[in-house]
Design an enzyme around this catalytic site. Structure first.
Site, PDB file in Angstrom:
ATOM      1  N   CYS A  20       0.853  -1.188   0.000  1.00 49.36           N
ATOM      2  CA  CYS A  20       0.000   0.000   0.000  1.00 49.36           C
ATOM      3  C   CYS A  20       0.897   1.249   0.000  1.00 49.36           C
ATOM      4  O   CYS A  20       1.603   1.494  -0.970  1.00 49.36           O
ATOM      5  CB  CYS A  20      -0.954  -0.051   1.192  1.00 49.36           C
ATOM      6  SG  CYS A  20      -2.155   1.303   1.262  1.00 49.36           S
TER       7      CYS A  20
ATOM      8  N   ASP B 210      -9.514  -3.265  -7.030  1.00 44.46           N
ATOM      9  CA  ASP B 210      -9.037  -2.235  -6.103  1.00 44.46           C
ATOM     10  C   ASP B 210      -9.716  -0.904  -6.424  1.00 44.46           C
ATOM     11  O   ASP B 210      -9.447  -0.289  -7.461  1.00 44.46           O
ATOM     12  CB  ASP B 210      -7.518  -2.100  -6.217  1.00 44.46           C
ATOM     13  CG  ASP B 210      -6.903  -1.249  -5.123  1.00 44.46           C
ATOM     14  OD1 ASP B 210      -7.609  -0.381  -4.571  1.00 44.46           O
ATOM     15  OD2 ASP B 210      -5.711  -1.445  -4.826  1.00 44.46           O
TER      16      ASP B 210
ATOM     17  N   HIS C 157      -7.976  -4.148  -3.014  1.00 45.60           N
ATOM     18  CA  HIS C 157      -6.833  -3.547  -2.348  1.00 45.60           C
ATOM     19  C   HIS C 157      -6.448  -4.394  -1.125  1.00 45.60           C
ATOM     20  O   HIS C 157      -7.281  -5.066  -0.533  1.00 45.60           O
ATOM     21  CB  HIS C 157      -7.170  -2.123  -1.904  1.00 45.60           C
ATOM     22  CG  HIS C 157      -5.993  -1.348  -1.443  1.00 45.60           C
ATOM     23  ND1 HIS C 157      -4.991  -0.952  -2.299  1.00 45.60           N
ATOM     24  CD2 HIS C 157      -5.635  -0.900  -0.212  1.00 45.60           C
ATOM     25  CE1 HIS C 157      -4.078  -0.284  -1.627  1.00 45.60           C
ATOM     26  NE2 HIS C 157      -4.436  -0.245  -0.354  1.00 45.60           N
TER      27      HIS C 157
END
Length: 278
Positions: A154, A211, A243
């Site tokens: 991330c 995502d 995600h």
């Protein structure tokens, strides 16, 4: 590896960031008599930066190094476990606390406030320099930074792209669902798409087709940028994953994609000279 039922045995100082509690039943905790791990301190830019490390037990020198870059939640238990998993593969893994000057992610109970009040205030230039010092710490503690890789998740995925254009000693990078473009600020002046032409280490990007925070259009633009730059980089998109698909402690976890991504990461490190000697 053991799941959440065994989390009571986790390392001292562990725990998950409050912003992502409660943890999912799929949470993995890695334990093995073959590794050693713990907290350490890394001298960086005149301060002592907290960090977590893990390595094969009894190995004191010539270990390949992987810098592990946190999500927005800091070096919490998931990132520590990533280090332990890498240690089982023969690496010295180091995860520095890259927000330590600006604040503590454990003080925030929701993601939007955490991002606004802490994460957005951390300068990229500071982060890249701190990672350089983490690499120097590894070199002084049994690591062979001639065989050094980086991986991040991330927020850390974006940083992994940037680091691949920053440190010419880096051999390979693996970026998990890291944002590739966005608004520019004084703290974040460039994004991965801006530095594609400057990449000096091969990068593997791992993304989820579902995502909602990283549009596939931006991932495709990144593909075009690395192709135009003739950079050594590859992007994999898992159609069914969203995600944070490797975050086994969250509902977003997609086991099949996570397993494949982990295997691809290890193969990428091996291909580009980071992997432990056979």
């Amino acid at each position: 590896m053991k799941t959440e039922d065994n989390m009571a045995q986790k390392s001292a100082g562990g725990g998950f960031a409050p912003a992502v509690q409660p943890t999912a039943s799929t949470t993995i905790f890695t334990e093995s008599p073959d590794i050693q791990f713990g907290e350490t301190s890394v001298p960086s830019q005149g301060e002592n930066m907290p960090a977590f490390f893990a390595k094969p037990k009894g190995a004191e020198s010539a270990l390949p190094v992987v810098l592990v870059v946190q999500e927005i939640f800091g070096v919490h238990e998931h990132i520590r476990d990533i280090c332990r998993r890498l240690a089982l593969e023969g690496y010295l893994a180091v995860a520095p606390e890259l927000y330590f000057r600006e604040g503590d992610p454990n003080e925030y109970t929701d993601i939007p406030t955490l991002f606004k009040e802490l994460v957005s205030k951390v300068p990229d230039t500071q982060v890249l320099a701190d990672l350089d010092h983490a690499a120097n710490w590894a070199a002084r503690n049994g690591g062979d930074i001639r065989r050094m890789g980086i991986t991040g998740f991330c927020w850390g995925g974006r940083i992994s792209w940037l680091y691949a254009a920053h440190n010419p000693q880096l051999r390979a990078a693996v970026a998990w669902y890291g944002r590739v473009m966005g608004d520019k600020t004084m703290k974040q002046q460039k994004h991965p798409i801006d530095i594609a032409v400057d990449l000096s280490a091969p990068v593997l990007g791992l993304y989820g087709g579902q995502d909602e925070s990283i549009p596939l259009e931006s991932v495709e633009q990144m593909r075009q940028a690395i192709h135009a730059a003739n950079a050594k980089a590859e992007i994999i998109v898992y159609p069914e994953a969203g995600h944070a698909f490797n975050a086994d402690y969250r509902p977003s976890y997609h086991a099949e994609s996570a397993k494949d991504g982990w295997a691809r990461m290890l193969a990428w490190f091996k291909q580009y000279g980071v992997a432990p000697s056979a």
